[in-house]
Scaffold this active site. Structure first.
Site, PDB file in Angstrom:
ATOM      1  N   LYS A  34       0.814  -1.212   0.000  1.00 28.24           N
ATOM      2  CA  LYS A  34       0.000   0.000   0.000  1.00 28.24           C
ATOM      3  C   LYS A  34       0.850   1.266   0.000  1.00 28.24           C
ATOM      4  O   LYS A  34       0.632   2.171  -0.823  1.00 28.24           O
ATOM      5  CB  LYS A  34      -0.913  -0.014   1.232  1.00 28.24           C
ATOM      6  N   THR A  35       1.807   1.347   0.910  1.00 30.16           N
ATOM      7  CA  THR A  35       2.627   2.559   1.015  1.00 30.16           C
ATOM      8  C   THR A  35       3.463   2.761  -0.241  1.00 30.16           C
ATOM      9  O   THR A  35       3.648   3.887  -0.705  1.00 30.16           O
ATOM     10  CB  THR A  35       3.542   2.476   2.258  1.00 30.16           C
ATOM     11  N   ASP A 218      -4.306   8.188   2.782  1.00 29.08           N
ATOM     12  CA  ASP A 218      -3.894   6.865   3.252  1.00 29.08           C
ATOM     13  C   ASP A 218      -4.857   6.392   4.346  1.00 29.08           C
ATOM     14  O   ASP A 218      -5.460   7.209   5.042  1.00 29.08           O
ATOM     15  CB  ASP A 218      -2.469   6.957   3.806  1.00 29.08           C
ATOM     16  N   GLU A 219      -4.988   5.073   4.524  1.00 31.10           N
ATOM     17  CA  GLU A 219      -5.834   4.475   5.576  1.00 31.10           C
ATOM     18  C   GLU A 219      -7.232   5.085   5.567  1.00 31.10           C
ATOM     19  O   GLU A 219      -7.775   5.481   6.605  1.00 31.10           O
ATOM     20  CB  GLU A 219      -5.174   4.672   6.956  1.00 31.10           C
ATOM     21  N   GLN A 249      -9.794  -3.958   7.282  1.00 33.11           N
ATOM     22  CA  GLN A 249      -8.927  -3.597   8.404  1.00 33.11           C
ATOM     23  C   GLN A 249      -9.429  -2.354   9.139  1.00 33.11           C
ATOM     24  O   GLN A 249      -8.660  -1.671   9.812  1.00 33.11           O
ATOM     25  CB  GLN A 249      -7.489  -3.365   7.917  1.00 33.11           C
ATOM     26  N   ARG A 592      -0.764 -10.484  10.563  1.00 32.09           N
ATOM     27  CA  ARG A 592       0.502  -9.945  11.079  1.00 32.09           C
ATOM     28  C   ARG A 592       1.621 -10.979  10.925  1.00 32.09           C
ATOM     29  O   ARG A 592       2.808 -10.643  11.027  1.00 32.09           O
ATOM     30  CB  ARG A 592       0.397  -9.576  12.576  1.00 32.09           C
TER      31      ARG A 592
END
Length: 719
Positions: A34-35, A218-219, A249, A592
């Site tokens: 994503k980043t 973002d997010e 998420q 995770r």
């Protein structure tokens, strides 16, 4: 020929980066880069000349994420980061308000209050109105103010339907006036004041709309109502809003995050392109397949399926303990084994739904000599509410403990101010006595009367403690001291109450391990609280809540406490939306792990000083059996049944192994109905060993459990 910036991207990532200047939603799954996509999109827009640095706005949620974003962009392009509008919502609003402070009605040098400064300001506003801070705890008032601001509601428009809510609104109004007089703003005010500035000032709003042709967020799944409204004000007819997020998420509803913003964005902006980043670069296939299977049970998802080019990897290991102590022992044994394999301790994480679960895990790690670090929080015995409780217990054990007295003499508040404490301190110093002895000889007057009531309280608790078992002493103290009531009245005091209840559990566990002795218990708490934290830079096991784990990854993840009422949490059981958020938490926790995922649960767990028996979490039944490896007692796949709407198990019984088809020596045959004195009626579904072996029983209310025949006291139920 692809652009140099996008040459290393997969097809979906490249498609997202090279989208034309239009509104777009990028559904970025866990570990999907994503980043990388977001920062490459910014660098690509700048390098291809589609936008200048001043014409771009990029928003994220944490300073750490904003710094990482800037670092990545400047590593791809020779840019001065100061020319970029990249930052958090609050940071960008602060920047805008500084530039237009007059229009916002703020001084050029306005100060920003942190949480503690804001709390002090709330207390001063309450003192001005002569408000009783016991009926209106300042932290509760602070949360009320921030909650209204996050929803875009000023004091004048706050709802009030009774005397209590009218007083809250009055305090809010006084607090607002006080902040304006002093030229200060709190964090919630930064966003609200900036929103109001843009809403009422059309020329300024049009200026920024024409300036920011590309807005990247973002997010996006974590945005709240006001943040989305702020973005809408900044998005003009010629702007392109590029939103990156993952509805699977979205786990911060308790902070005001609104997962529905993603659907609203699609409708409000008629989004043509929804690009799904589904290739995962973090986890092995079995972990991803299990996470996909769990999250598919949520409705109204935008939908995606994580996959990897990596192999399936190891199965997910499932361990069901008889007790929570046994569960903690299993964690320690497995971690020690991995350490011997050469896996670094700081690449191993233990995740739990509630902070209170950390206490028994910390105890096991200390006993094993394994260093650990609580990520994003305090170790159990360092938490504020635990220190308060221990201080009361120390006073019961030793009335001359000055530090303990100073900590709790006015907590919860009982009208004993700093000046009174100074007087007691001076009296004790002059007389050469303890503070307690000085408090016992306090003079007359209002403050002295308050001190007298405190002395009487401690004496009453000491008298009641005589002859009580240690756990009951702790419970009694929590009740009489007012700690329970204080945290019950806090809007977010539930977790602190859970920690206080865990202290009762610690006392109960200590009695079984040692003597029923308060002094020994306090000494043990001091030892566990002071010597075993990992030093700075030391490699250590990572302990954290699932919420704190978001954005992190580890070689091995131990996901603990998979029981109904714990995970999913009790509070979500009757709320479909709450249950879906719990499932998203499960999805976040599972993703995770890079290589190994362990899931554990306990048949019994100490809660509120009493043993609690709960069925296995419904989430376990949502994981395909072929992805699981059962580590103990031969548990059969899919023996975990989710409770029905009535709260009882659906009665799923696993197919017994053929090797056990013969009649057992103890006479408890498969299919026989039996009664247990605590668990109630169930059906025998499996057995192992001889006359003193074990049987597996599927109970109506608790699901399946393995029990030792010699101790289970099972009686056949006559048809």
């Amino acid at each position: 020929m692809s652009h140099p910036l996008t040459a290393s991207l997969n097809p979906e990532q490249r498609a997202a980066v090279e989208l034309p200047a239009e509104h777009a939603l990028i559904l970025a799954g866990a570990g999907s880069g994503k980043t990388k996509v977001l920062t490459t999109r910014i660098a690509w827009l700048l390098s291809t000349g589609q936008i200048s640095p001043a014409g771009l706005l990029a928003v994220t949620f944490t300073n750490k994420a904003a710094k990482e974003m800037l670092a990545r962009i400047t590593s791809m392009l020779p840019l001065n980061p100061r020319g970029l509008w990249v930052g958090t919502f609050h940071g960008l609003c602060n920047r805008m308000l500084r530039l237009h402070h007059r229009d916002a009605g703020l001084p050029a040098t306005f100060a920003i209050l942190d949480s503690q400064d804001q709390l002090a300001a709330v207390k001063r506003a309450m003192k001005t109105l002569n408000v009783d801070d016991e009926r209106y705890p300042p932290r509760t008032v602070q949360q009320y103010i921030n909650g209204n601001k996050d929803a875009g509601i000023r004091a004048g428009k706050a709802e009030a339907w009774d005397e209590y809510s009218r007083m809250l609104r009055m305090i809010y109004a006084e607090y607002e006036s006080q902040c304006r007089r002093e030229g200060v703003v709190d964090f919630a005010e930064l966003l609200l004041a900036c929103y109001e500035l843009l809403e009422r000032n059309e020329p300024l709003r049009n200026h920024y709309r024409s300036r920011f042709h590309h807005i990247l967020v973002d997010e996006f799944q974590d945005t709240n109502q006001l943040q989305y409204a702020w973005l809408k004000l900044l998005t003009g007819p010629e702007s392109a809003l590029f939103a990156v997020g993952d509805d699977d998420q979205s786990i911060y509803a308790f902070r005001g995050a609104r997962v529905g913003n993603m659907l609203d964005f699609q409708k409000d902006y008629t989004v043509k392109h929804v690009i799904r980043l589904e290739q995962n670069y973090r986890s092995h296939g079995n972990i991803l397949n299990a996470a996909n299977a769990v999250i598919e049970h949520n409705r109204d998802r935008l939908g995606k399926q994580l996959w990897t080019k990596d192999d399936a990897g190891e199965p997910i290991r499932l361990y069901e303990a008889a007790t929570d102590s046994e569960e903690a022992g299993f964690l320690v044994d497995e971690i020690s084994a991995q350490q011997r394999e050469g896996i670094a301790l700081d690449d191993i994480a233990i995740l739990y739904r509630s902070n209170a679960q950390s206490r028994i895990v910390e105890h096991a790690l200390v006993a094993a000599g394994l260093p650990y670090r609580v990520y994003g929080g305090l170790r159990f015995y360092e938490r504020q509410e635990i220190k308060h409780a221990l201080a009361y217990l120390r006073l019961l054990s030793n009335e001359d403990d000055d530090n303990a007295l100073l900590r709790v003499i006015n907590f919860p508040t009982r009208g004993i101010g700093n000046r009174t404490v100074e007087t007691i301190t001076d009296t004790a110093r002059i007389a050469g006595t303890s503070l307690w002895q000085a408090a016992c000889t306090a003079g007359t007057g209002r403050s002295a009367a308050a001190v007298g009531r405190f002395v009487q309280l401690i004496e009453a608790m000491r008298q009641q403690a005589q002859g009580l078992p240690l756990p009951e002493v702790v419970s009694m103290m929590l009740s009489l001291s007012g700690l329970n009531e204080f945290y019950q009245n806090e809007k977010e005091g539930e977790e602190r109450l859970a920690n206080l209840n865990e202290l009762v559990n610690a006392a109960a566990s200590f009695v079984t391990e040692d003597a029923n002795d308060l002094v020994a218990f306090l000494a043990n708490a001091s030892l566990e609280g002071g010597e075993h934290a990992a030093n700075a830079g030391e490699v250590a096991v990572q302990l954290m809540t699932i919420h704190a784990a978001k954005g992190l990854e580890f070689h091995s993840v131990f996901l603990t406490g998979l029981e109904e009422g714990l995970f999913p949490h009790d509070n979500s059981m009757s709320d479909p939306k709450g249950l879906e958020e719990e499932r998203r938490l499960m999805y976040v926790a599972m993703t995770r792990a890079r290589r190994r995922l362990y899931i554990s649960l306990s048949q019994s767990r100490m809660l509120h000083g009493q043993m609690r028996y709960a069925p296995a979490s419904r989430f376990l039944n949502e994981i395909p059996a072929d992805l699981l490896k059962y580590l103990n007692r031969g548990y059969a796949p899919n023996s975990y049944a989710a409770p029905s709407s009535s709260g009882n198990s659906q009665g799923y019984a696993p197919t017994p192994r053929s090797a056990r088809a013969s009649a057992p020596e103890h006479g408890l045959n498969i299919g026989m109905s039996v009664r247990h004195p605590k668990f109630g009626i169930g059906v025998v579904v499996d057995h192992e060993g001889g006359a003193n072996g074990n049987v597996q029983v599927n109970f109506q209310d608790l699901g399946t459990k393995w029990l030792a025949v010699a101790y289970a006291k099972l009686e056949p139920v006559k048809e």
